[in-house]
Design an enzyme around this catalytic site. Structure first.
Site, PDB file in Angstrom:
ATOM      1  N   LYS A  52     104.073  45.913 -35.863  1.00 59.14           N
ATOM      2  CA  LYS A  52     104.865  44.782 -35.346  1.00 59.14           C
ATOM      3  C   LYS A  52     104.207  44.209 -34.083  1.00 59.14           C
ATOM      4  O   LYS A  52     104.087  42.994 -33.921  1.00 59.14           O
ATOM      5  CB  LYS A  52     106.304  45.235 -35.056  1.00 59.14           C
ATOM      6  CG  LYS A  52     107.104  45.503 -36.333  1.00 59.14           C
ATOM      7  CD  LYS A  52     108.410  46.239 -36.074  1.00 59.14           C
ATOM      8  CE  LYS A  52     109.093  46.600 -37.396  1.00 59.14           C
ATOM      9  NZ  LYS A  52     110.306  47.424 -37.213  1.00 59.14           N
ATOM     10  N   GLN A  96     113.653  50.692 -32.876  1.00 64.77           N
ATOM     11  CA  GLN A  96     113.169  51.213 -34.159  1.00 64.77           C
ATOM     12  C   GLN A  96     114.059  52.354 -34.653  1.00 64.77           C
ATOM     13  O   GLN A  96     114.352  53.289 -33.912  1.00 64.77           O
ATOM     14  CB  GLN A  96     111.715  51.697 -33.998  1.00 64.77           C
ATOM     15  CG  GLN A  96     111.060  52.147 -35.288  1.00 64.77           C
ATOM     16  CD  GLN A  96     110.855  51.022 -36.308  1.00 64.77           C
ATOM     17  OE1 GLN A  96     110.540  49.890 -35.950  1.00 64.77           O
ATOM     18  NE2 GLN A  96     111.059  51.327 -37.580  1.00 64.77           N
ATOM     19  N   ASP A 119     116.339  41.868 -35.349  1.00 67.66           N
ATOM     20  CA  ASP A 119     116.404  42.685 -36.566  1.00 67.66           C
ATOM     21  C   ASP A 119     117.602  42.279 -37.417  1.00 67.66           C
ATOM     22  O   ASP A 119     117.700  42.675 -38.577  1.00 67.66           O
ATOM     23  CB  ASP A 119     116.532  44.178 -36.206  1.00 67.66           C
ATOM     24  CG  ASP A 119     115.222  44.931 -36.402  1.00 67.66           C
ATOM     25  OD1 ASP A 119     114.355  44.422 -37.140  1.00 67.66           O
ATOM     26  OD2 ASP A 119     115.071  46.019 -35.821  1.00 67.66           O
TER      27      ASP A 119
END
Ligand code: NDP
Length: 295
Positions: A52, A96, A119
């Site tokens: 990412k 994460q 997200d």
């Protein structure tokens, strides 16, 4: 069989993101900025976050990786999230997953300002998605929708079967496919580990989305001829054949299923790359304030 080529599509969309990011930077005097928080040393999570960050740089974003040891407390993590929420120079924040057992992922998700939740896991974004309102769509389902759109896969009136009902993939995917939109307008069956006779359900599918987390789970006898097959699974196994020391497998038995499918995503080279695109697009929208105006 035709390949839904995540490499090709992600490269094309990233070119557009790069141009938009350059325009934003010229106007705002700063780059779009994504922060990723990583807790512990899980090999898979480290790889995903590194990828990412690398992709942010590739398209001209600023990226910051904040790391914590596995014993960080929930309070410490929430305090950091609140600090980032209040920092106007940061557009997007992701934490994460998975997190260590002593940290409640729901509390962490809800601590993130929904306007920086790139997200798309915050209940406000999920609720707005359900209502077909502007929002950050969870990155993996968003990436899959971009892929279907790119290849002009007909979805209206089709029967889609989603295997797996997680909050981050299966469940939002079922909502997006059922929405009155294009792609969308599918009749959707959402299946899970308690589904009776899964094979019969999957065999009815014009479009299969497999998000289970079990190597080669979807076999050829579960797939009808000419189905569109989207394989979300990323299953890592140690391997002496690769430089990295591991090999990736999908949830679909690609070799057996591909000859029957009209379209299919490979693993690697499919949905994983599109997930990054979904995240980058959300981060750019957060910076531009197009979904939620900047205060
Ligand atoms: P979860 O473990 O959260 O969810 C798995 C789902 O599969 C659950 O709903 C579970 O059912 C269902 N399931 C498990 N076993 C069966 C079974 N025998 N029959 C039917 N359903 C079953 O996984 P995620 O959704 O987070 O991830 C799924 C896969 O996708 C993983 O391999 C993950 O690594 C990968 N992934 C890939 C991404 C990408 O970018 N390509 C992004 C995110 C995930 P139940 O709810 O009943 O337990």
């Amino acid at each position: 069989m035709n390949l839904l080529d995540g490499k090709l599509v992600s490269a094309k969309i990233k070119e557009d993101i790069k141009k938009d990011a350059a325009d934003f930077t010229a106007q705002a005097g700063r780059k779009p900025h994504l922060v990723a928080i990583l807790v512990g040393n899980d090999g898979g999570s480290e790889t995903y976050v590194a990828s990412k960050m690398r992709n942010c740089e590739l398209v001209g974003f600023e990226s910051t990786n904040i790391r914590y040891d596995v014993d960080v407390t929930e309070e410490q993590l929430i305090a950091k999230i609140q600090e980032i929420n209040a920092d106007a120079s940061i557009d997007g924040l992701i934490v994460q997953l998975p997190l260590p057992k002593h940290i409640d992922p729901d509390k962490i998700t809800e601590a993130i300002d929904y306007r920086k939740d790139v997200d798309g896991f915050h209940p406000i974004n999920l609720g707005r998605m359900q209502r077909n309102l502007p929002c950050f769509i969870p990155a993996t389902p968003y990436g899959i929708m971009l892929m279907l759109d790119y290849y002009k896969i007909e979805t209206a009136g089709k029967h889609a079967v989603v295997v797996g009902r997680s909050n981050i993939v299966g469940s939002p995917m079922s909502i997006l496919l059922a929405r009155n939109a294009n792609p969308g307008n599918c009749t959707v069956t959402l299946t899970h580990s308690r589904t009776k006779d899964l094979k019969t359900e999957v065999l009815r599918a014009d479009i299969i989305v497999a998000a289970i987390g079990k190597k080669n789970f979807v076999t050829a006898d579960m797939v009808k001829d000419d189905a569109v097959v989207i394989d979300v699974g990323i299953n890592r196994e140690d391997s002496i054949e690769t430089k990295s020391g591991f090999k990736l497998y999908g949830d679909v038995d690609f070799d057996q299923v591909a000859p029957k499918a009209s379209w299919i995503t490979p693993v690697p080279g499919g949905v994983g790359l599109m997930t990054i695109v979904g995240l980058l697009k959300n981060t750019l929208e957060a910076a531009k304030g197009t979904i939620y105006p900047r205060s």
